[in-house]
Design an enzyme around this catalytic site. Structure first.
Site: not given
Ligand code: GLN
Length: 484
Positions: A73, A150, A174
């Site tokens: 990532k 994400s 995420s």
């Molecule tokens: N969807 C969550 C957010 O919007 C999680 C993001 C993550 O785990 N990096 O922050």
């Protein structure tokens, strides 16, 4: 030969038998990455990867990751390879060091073939907010559905069969949520189990290194490589690292498993609930004791708002280093302050600015008691409730998401129970630092959906065994998008 649905171990065996060479595997993965039409990549490490294959030390060929192509990532630092976290503010940034996890993988002989797209700075859950735009779900040929975020590009590249392993990060869900939408295993070990050195911080008290594989055994193998203390990360644990793959079994006789009733009750999709219940029955047949657990609904509903306040507050503070002065893109101005203002104004998207406003507002002296401090107190209550449940249960389970991958057009602003609970509850795993894993349990309309299992801190061995039992109940593993 088609390597796309092979596991790390299967690829390793082919390499050992000289049926394929690392160069062939890496070239094939790069070719597939170049053909990708899901917008999974920020950067393909074409030349860099081939050079690294050349310098592989063949005395290490017994390492399971030797010669295995992997994806990282783009919020992990990679030495001499551009790293943007899918944000314009980091355009042109080339780190001078690699994240500890990247070093550990490379020390085993893994070859990083690409950096994957993400929601900008890992803030988001849709895979639509990175500076390269939307990442698509490989299971949906019409390209109308998200893969989740994400860690969208990492999920898409494993689901598509480009690589058998991809690094992600998980601050709220995420990795574990996209794993559900993409038919993958998504694993976030205990907070402190894996070094975060070189992972761009989003919300430090919630951030975890996590990753995607296509089966549970590969998840165990990977943890053997990634876990363990690192002096460069003060939050990294000194706890001994067991051999996770050696301990892997699917015998769960007598294990106590709790179904988080409030999550299931908040869901409307009867088909997903039915498959979930059938999976739970399968675990019972394997000798586990499976019961419903009651967590106060008020606390389940509080997970999301608590997460929003804490993550935005920490993120506002962590990202203050992105000022156009030290590294990354710079927009000039007449003074230091003007450079900072111009850079941050141009560099961040609206969504990110919105989060910084929420974070700054919550941290403001006059608001902190009502928002930030209150969220921290609430986090304590949430974690206390789950800690109590873990006194009686080896793992807590629930569907990882209330639906299959949603369409892009589908926007839910409604703060109904399904959204507040089933769509966002997995952040409890980050609040308590618990090891937590998602894996596929079924398909609806040819789209996969998954289950989430979470255990007490540092109980990865137990958690992986229960996940392995789920895998043998469902028979769903090594899924690759185009196979169906
Ligand atoms: N969807 C969550 C957010 O919007 C999680 C993001 C993550 O785990 N990096 O922050």
């Amino acid at each position: 030969m088609n390597y796309r649905n092979l596991s790390i171990t299967e690829l390793h065996n082919l390499l050992l038998e000289d049926k394929v060479t690392p160069l062939e595997l890496v070239k094939e993965a790069i070719k597939l990455a170049k053909e990708d039409d899901n917008n999974a990549f920020e950067y393909i490490c074409d030349e860099e990867a081939l050079k690294k294959v050349e310098s592989l030390d063949s005395s290490k060929k017994n390492n399971l990751f030797y010669g295995i192509p992997v994806v990282v990532k783009d919020n992990f630092s990679t030495k001499d390879i551009p790293t943007t976290a899918s944000s314009n503010i980091l355009n042109g940034y080339v780190p001078i060091f690699s994240a500890e996890v990247v070093e550990r993988l490379e020390a085993q002989g893994a070859i990083v073939i690409a950096k994957s797209t993400l929601d900008e700075l890992a803030m988001g859950g849709t895979g639509t907010s990175g500076h390269k735009g939307t990442t698509f779900n490989p299971w949906d040929k019409s390209k109308t559905r998200l893969v989740g975020g994400s860690s969208c590009g990492s999920a898409a590249s494993v689901a598509k069969g480009i690589v058998p392993f991809a690094l992600g990060s998980d601050t709220g869900d995420s990795v574990r949520k996209p794993a559900s939408y993409a038919g993958l295993v998504g694993f976030k070990p205990t907070w402190g189990r894996i070094s975060r050195y070189g992972l761009f911080p989003f919300a430090t008290s919630l951030d975890h290194v996590a990753y995607f594989t296509r089966n549970v055994s590969d998840a165990a193998i990977s943890l053997n490589v990634l876990a363990g203390h690192d002096d460069k990360d003060f939050s990294s644990s000194f706890k001994e690292v067991p051999d996770y793959s050696k301990h892997l079994t699917d015998s769960i006789k007598g294990k106590k498993i709790g179904i988080i009733k409030g999550v299931v009750n908040s869901m409307s999709d009867k088909d997903i609930i039915a498959v979930f219940n059938k999976t739970a029955e399968g675990l019972k047949e394997k000798g586990a004791i499976v019961e419903e657990v009651e967590i106060d609904e008020k606390l389940l509903k509080a997970i999301f708002p608590t997460y929003v306040i804490i993550s935005c507050a920490e993120s506002t503070s962590n990202n203050a280093n992105l000022d156009g002065i030290k590294f990354g893109a710079r927009v000039e101005g007449d003074s230091f302050e003007e450079v900072m203002t111009n850079t941050r104004t141009k560099g961040f998207s609206r969504l990110i600015k919105r989060r910084f406003v929420i974070g700054a507002y919550s941290l403001l002296r006059e608001n902190a008691d009502e928002l930030f401090i209150r969220a921290q107190k609430c986090r304590r209550l949430i974690v206390d409730a789950f800690n109590k449940a873990f006194e009686s249960y080896d793992a807590l389970i629930a569907p990882a998401a209330p639906s299959v991958a949603p369409e892009f057009a589908h926007k839910s602003d409604a703060l109904d129970n399904e959204y507040l609970i089933a769509d966002n509850y997995m952040a409890y795993g980050n609040m308590g630092g618990y090891p937590s894993i998602t894996l596929p349990i079924g398909f609806k309309d040819k789209l996969p959906f998954g289950i989430n299992l979470t255990a007490k801190p540092f109980d990865e061995v137990n958690l992986l065994n229960i996940a392995n039992a789920v895998e043998s109940v469902t028979g769903l593993k090594d899924l690759v998008a185009e196979d169906r």
